[in-house]
Design a protein around this motif. Structure first.
Motif, PDB file in Angstrom:
ATOM      1  N   UNK A   1       2.957  -6.778 -19.602  1.00  0.00           N
ATOM      2  CA  UNK A   1       3.540  -8.126 -19.642  1.00  0.00           C
ATOM      3  C   UNK A   1       4.805  -8.217 -18.797  1.00  0.00           C
ATOM      4  N   UNK A   2       4.822  -7.464 -17.688  1.00  0.00           N
ATOM      5  CA  UNK A   2       5.955  -7.481 -16.768  1.00  0.00           C
ATOM      6  C   UNK A   2       5.527  -7.789 -15.345  1.00  0.00           C
ATOM      7  N   UNK A   3       4.278  -8.163 -15.176  1.00  0.00           N
ATOM      8  CA  UNK A   3       3.773  -8.479 -13.849  1.00  0.00           C
ATOM      9  C   UNK A   3       2.582  -9.414 -13.940  1.00  0.00           C
ATOM     10  N   UNK A   4       2.198  -9.946 -12.812  1.00  0.00           N
ATOM     11  CA  UNK A   4       1.081 -10.892 -12.727  1.00  0.00           C
ATOM     12  C   UNK A   4      -0.152 -10.230 -12.162  1.00  0.00           C
ATOM     13  N   UNK A   5      -1.288 -10.585 -12.685  1.00  0.00           N
ATOM     14  CA  UNK A   5      -2.572 -10.229 -12.099  1.00  0.00           C
ATOM     15  C   UNK A   5      -3.218 -11.537 -11.667  1.00  0.00           C
ATOM     16  N   UNK A   6      -3.546 -11.625 -10.390  1.00  0.00           N
ATOM     17  CA  UNK A   6      -4.122 -12.859  -9.851  1.00  0.00           C
ATOM     18  C   UNK A   6      -5.512 -12.557  -9.317  1.00  0.00           C
ATOM     19  N   UNK A   7      -6.496 -13.255  -9.838  1.00  0.00           N
ATOM     20  CA  UNK A   7      -7.861 -13.190  -9.329  1.00  0.00           C
ATOM     21  C   UNK A   7      -7.926 -14.213  -8.192  1.00  0.00           C
ATOM     22  N   UNK A   8      -7.907 -13.706  -6.974  1.00  0.00           N
ATOM     23  CA  UNK A   8      -7.755 -14.583  -5.814  1.00  0.00           C
ATOM     24  C   UNK A   8      -8.844 -15.654  -5.715  1.00  0.00           C
TER      25      UNK A   8
ATOM     26  N   UNK B   1       6.649 -14.106  -2.210  1.00  0.00           N
ATOM     27  CA  UNK B   1       7.563 -13.282  -1.427  1.00  0.00           C
ATOM     28  C   UNK B   1       8.956 -13.895  -1.364  1.00  0.00           C
ATOM     29  N   UNK B   2       9.031 -15.193  -1.164  1.00  0.00           N
ATOM     30  CA  UNK B   2      10.336 -15.876  -1.083  1.00  0.00           C
ATOM     31  C   UNK B   2      11.127 -15.770  -2.382  1.00  0.00           C
ATOM     32  N   UNK B   3      10.438 -15.662  -3.479  1.00  0.00           N
ATOM     33  CA  UNK B   3      11.115 -15.565  -4.769  1.00  0.00           C
ATOM     34  C   UNK B   3      11.230 -14.122  -5.263  1.00  0.00           C
ATOM     35  N   UNK B   4      11.024 -13.161  -4.396  1.00  0.00           N
ATOM     36  CA  UNK B   4      11.296 -11.769  -4.724  1.00  0.00           C
ATOM     37  C   UNK B   4      10.208 -11.021  -5.454  1.00  0.00           C
ATOM     38  N   UNK B   5       8.979 -11.547  -5.465  1.00  0.00           N
ATOM     39  CA  UNK B   5       7.874 -10.819  -6.078  1.00  0.00           C
ATOM     40  C   UNK B   5       7.370  -9.775  -5.086  1.00  0.00           C
ATOM     41  N   UNK B   6       7.043  -8.614  -5.593  1.00  0.00           N
ATOM     42  CA  UNK B   6       6.544  -7.529  -4.761  1.00  0.00           C
ATOM     43  C   UNK B   6       5.131  -7.176  -5.191  1.00  0.00           C
ATOM     44  N   UNK B   7       4.285  -6.893  -4.218  1.00  0.00           N
ATOM     45  CA  UNK B   7       2.905  -6.523  -4.507  1.00  0.00           C
ATOM     46  C   UNK B   7       2.871  -5.083  -5.002  1.00  0.00           C
ATOM     47  N   UNK B   8       2.099  -4.873  -6.048  1.00  0.00           N
ATOM     48  CA  UNK B   8       1.939  -3.553  -6.654  1.00  0.00           C
ATOM     49  C   UNK B   8       0.493  -3.136  -6.426  1.00  0.00           C
TER      50      UNK B   8
ATOM     51  N   UNK C   1      -4.993  -9.165  -7.405  1.00  0.00           N
ATOM     52  CA  UNK C   1      -3.703  -8.835  -6.812  1.00  0.00           C
ATOM     53  C   UNK C   1      -2.674  -8.719  -7.928  1.00  0.00           C
ATOM     54  N   UNK C   2      -1.787  -7.748  -7.803  1.00  0.00           N
ATOM     55  CA  UNK C   2      -0.779  -7.478  -8.829  1.00  0.00           C
ATOM     56  C   UNK C   2       0.606  -7.668  -8.203  1.00  0.00           C
ATOM     57  N   UNK C   3       1.440  -8.501  -8.840  1.00  0.00           N
ATOM     58  CA  UNK C   3       2.786  -8.767  -8.347  1.00  0.00           C
ATOM     59  C   UNK C   3       3.785  -8.571  -9.468  1.00  0.00           C
ATOM     60  N   UNK C   4       4.984  -8.127  -9.082  1.00  0.00           N
ATOM     61  CA  UNK C   4       6.056  -7.934 -10.056  1.00  0.00           C
ATOM     62  C   UNK C   4       7.380  -8.456  -9.514  1.00  0.00           C
TER      63      UNK C   4
END
Length: 147
Positions: free
Chosen positions: A31-38, A79-86, A102-105
């Protein structure tokens, strides 16, 4: 939380990931990152039919969520809001569908702490150059042997 503009990208994203109607974005196991099904994200939130709320289950919850119609625009916003791909573990992705999840944190984007959203600021050219200038200013002067 008080002081947070509900129209900002992080606030919209936080509402989407917590909405039971949206299936394309969910929290990771910690619960500290996003998982996005593109593919599902594009159909559910970015397609013209989804944006108009044409009978899709998630479309009602996500109406006007993003002005973007292309997934690349959402990636730029992340990216502009500081999320990084994991890197995504192979076990969490669908077999034979590499790159679908895709996983972002972002350290300030957490399920249990909506108050931390106040710390997420949009990176601009000015505030990206400021840290670079600070690093230059702290550089040690060359010794007489290096000159």
């Amino acid at each position: 939380p008080a002081g947070l503009d509900a129209r900002t990208f992080p606030a919209k994203l936080w509402r989407l990931v917590n909405s039971p109607r949206v299936r394309s974005v969910r929290w990771d196991s910690q619960a500290r990152g996003l998982l996005i099904d593109r593919a599902l994200f594009e159909r559910e939130l970015l397609s013209p039919a989804g944006a108009l709320g044409a009978g899709r289950e998630g479309a009602v919850a996500s109406r006007d969520a993003f002005k973007a119609t292309h997934f690349r625009s959402v990636l730029c916003q992340l990216s502009r809001y500081g999320f990084h791909k994991v890197p995504v573990r192979v076990s969490s992705a669908v077999p034979g569908d590499a790159g679908a999840i895709l996983h972002f944190r972002n350290p300030w984007f957490r399920c249990d702490r909506p108050d931390l959203l106040l710390h997420i600021k949009r990176r601009t050219r000015a505030n990206r150059q400021r840290p670079a200038a600070g690093r230059e200013g702290r550089r040690r002067r060359r010794s007489r042997f290096q000159q």
